[in-house]
Design a protein around this motif. Structure first.
Motif, PDB file in Angstrom:
ATOM      1  N   THR A  11      -6.142   1.626   3.617  1.00 16.50           N
ATOM      2  CA  THR A  11      -5.590   0.577   2.745  1.00 16.50           C
ATOM      3  C   THR A  11      -4.720  -0.341   3.588  1.00 16.50           C
ATOM      4  O   THR A  11      -4.219   0.042   4.641  1.00 16.50           O
ATOM      5  N   SER A  40      -1.264  -2.363   3.474  1.00 17.83           N
ATOM      6  CA  SER A  40       0.000  -2.491   2.753  1.00 17.83           C
ATOM      7  C   SER A  40       1.069  -2.902   3.748  1.00 17.83           C
ATOM      8  O   SER A  40       0.874  -2.820   4.962  1.00 17.83           O
ATOM      9  N   GLY A  99      -4.321  -5.098  -6.871  1.00 26.71           N
ATOM     10  CA  GLY A  99      -3.840  -3.869  -7.503  1.00 26.71           C
ATOM     11  C   GLY A  99      -2.335  -3.892  -7.738  1.00 26.71           C
ATOM     12  O   GLY A  99      -1.598  -4.554  -7.013  1.00 26.71           O
ATOM     13  N   THR A 100      -1.891  -3.174  -8.711  1.00 26.23           N
ATOM     14  CA  THR A 100      -0.467  -3.156  -9.056  1.00 26.23           C
ATOM     15  C   THR A 100       0.372  -2.416  -8.032  1.00 26.23           C
ATOM     16  O   THR A 100       1.580  -2.569  -8.007  1.00 26.23           O
ATOM     17  N   ASP A 101      -0.278  -1.627  -7.171  1.00 27.67           N
ATOM     18  CA  ASP A 101       0.478  -0.870  -6.171  1.00 27.67           C
ATOM     19  C   ASP A 101       0.779  -1.685  -4.916  1.00 27.67           C
ATOM     20  O   ASP A 101       1.415  -1.195  -3.985  1.00 27.67           O
ATOM     21  N   GLY A 102       0.331  -2.952  -4.853  1.00 33.77           N
ATOM     22  CA  GLY A 102       0.595  -3.800  -3.702  1.00 33.77           C
ATOM     23  C   GLY A 102      -0.209  -3.433  -2.475  1.00 33.77           C
ATOM     24  O   GLY A 102       0.116  -3.855  -1.367  1.00 33.77           O
ATOM     25  N   LYS A 103      -1.273  -2.656  -2.670  1.00 28.52           N
ATOM     26  CA  LYS A 103      -2.132  -2.258  -1.556  1.00 28.52           C
ATOM     27  C   LYS A 103      -3.510  -2.876  -1.742  1.00 28.52           C
ATOM     28  O   LYS A 103      -3.960  -3.107  -2.854  1.00 28.52           O
ATOM     29  N   THR A 162      -7.391  -2.213  -0.953  1.00 28.26           N
ATOM     30  CA  THR A 162      -8.370  -1.210  -0.543  1.00 28.26           C
ATOM     31  C   THR A 162      -9.444  -1.855   0.323  1.00 28.26           C
ATOM     32  O   THR A 162      -9.649  -3.073   0.286  1.00 28.26           O
TER      33      THR A 162
END
Length: 149
Positions: free
Chosen positions: A40, A42, A61-65, A67
């Protein structure tokens, strides 16, 4: 009539869009970007590509990563190709970018995130950032041209 059709067809072929990046090109770009090899992007390794996605109003994505699958999908549409800077940039004009949008353009161009930017009386966002480990000034005009000065 036939010659007009052939001329028009030639114009379309030679002035049409360049082919999108190949799967091999995108895989190579991924391998360069995924510095820590965790699959990923990030933090600093993903900042540039995430900024490009925000500029293009792409879902992140909401996780700021980011893929590899989403990176590859976006890459194949040429999302990660930068437009050439126009001659004479930065160009004065009515700039509708917010400070955050101007900062995204700076980061998308491979420069560090400016702490702050201010819009001058010509509509050009200006700030300071890092380029190759050195402090530099940067400008973003109303067309999105980014110029490190």
């Amino acid at each position: 009539m036939k010659s007009i059709f052939l001329a028009a067809t030639a114009c379309l072929i030679f002035t049409g869009p360049v082919l999108a990046m190949s799967e091999a090109d995108c895989s190579s770009l991924w391998n360069i970007a995924d510095v820590n090899g965790d699959g990923t992007l990030s933090g600093t390794e993903g900042d540039r590509y995430l900024a490009m996605m925000r500029i293009a109003n792409q879902t992140i994505g909401t996780d700021g990563k980011l893929t590899e699958a989403l990176f590859q999908e976006s890459c194949k549409t040429d999302l990660f190709k930068l437009a050439a800077v126009e001659a004479g940039a930065p160009l004065p004009g009515a700039n509708s970018f917010t400070e955050s949008q101007a900062k995204d353009r700076v980061v998308a161009n491979g420069l560090g995130m400016p702490a702050s930017m201010t819009k001058d009386d010509q509509g050009i966002w200006r700030g300071n950032t890092m380029k190759n480990g050195k402090s530099t000034t940067v400008a973003v005009d109303y067309k999105g041209n980014v110029v490190a000065q």
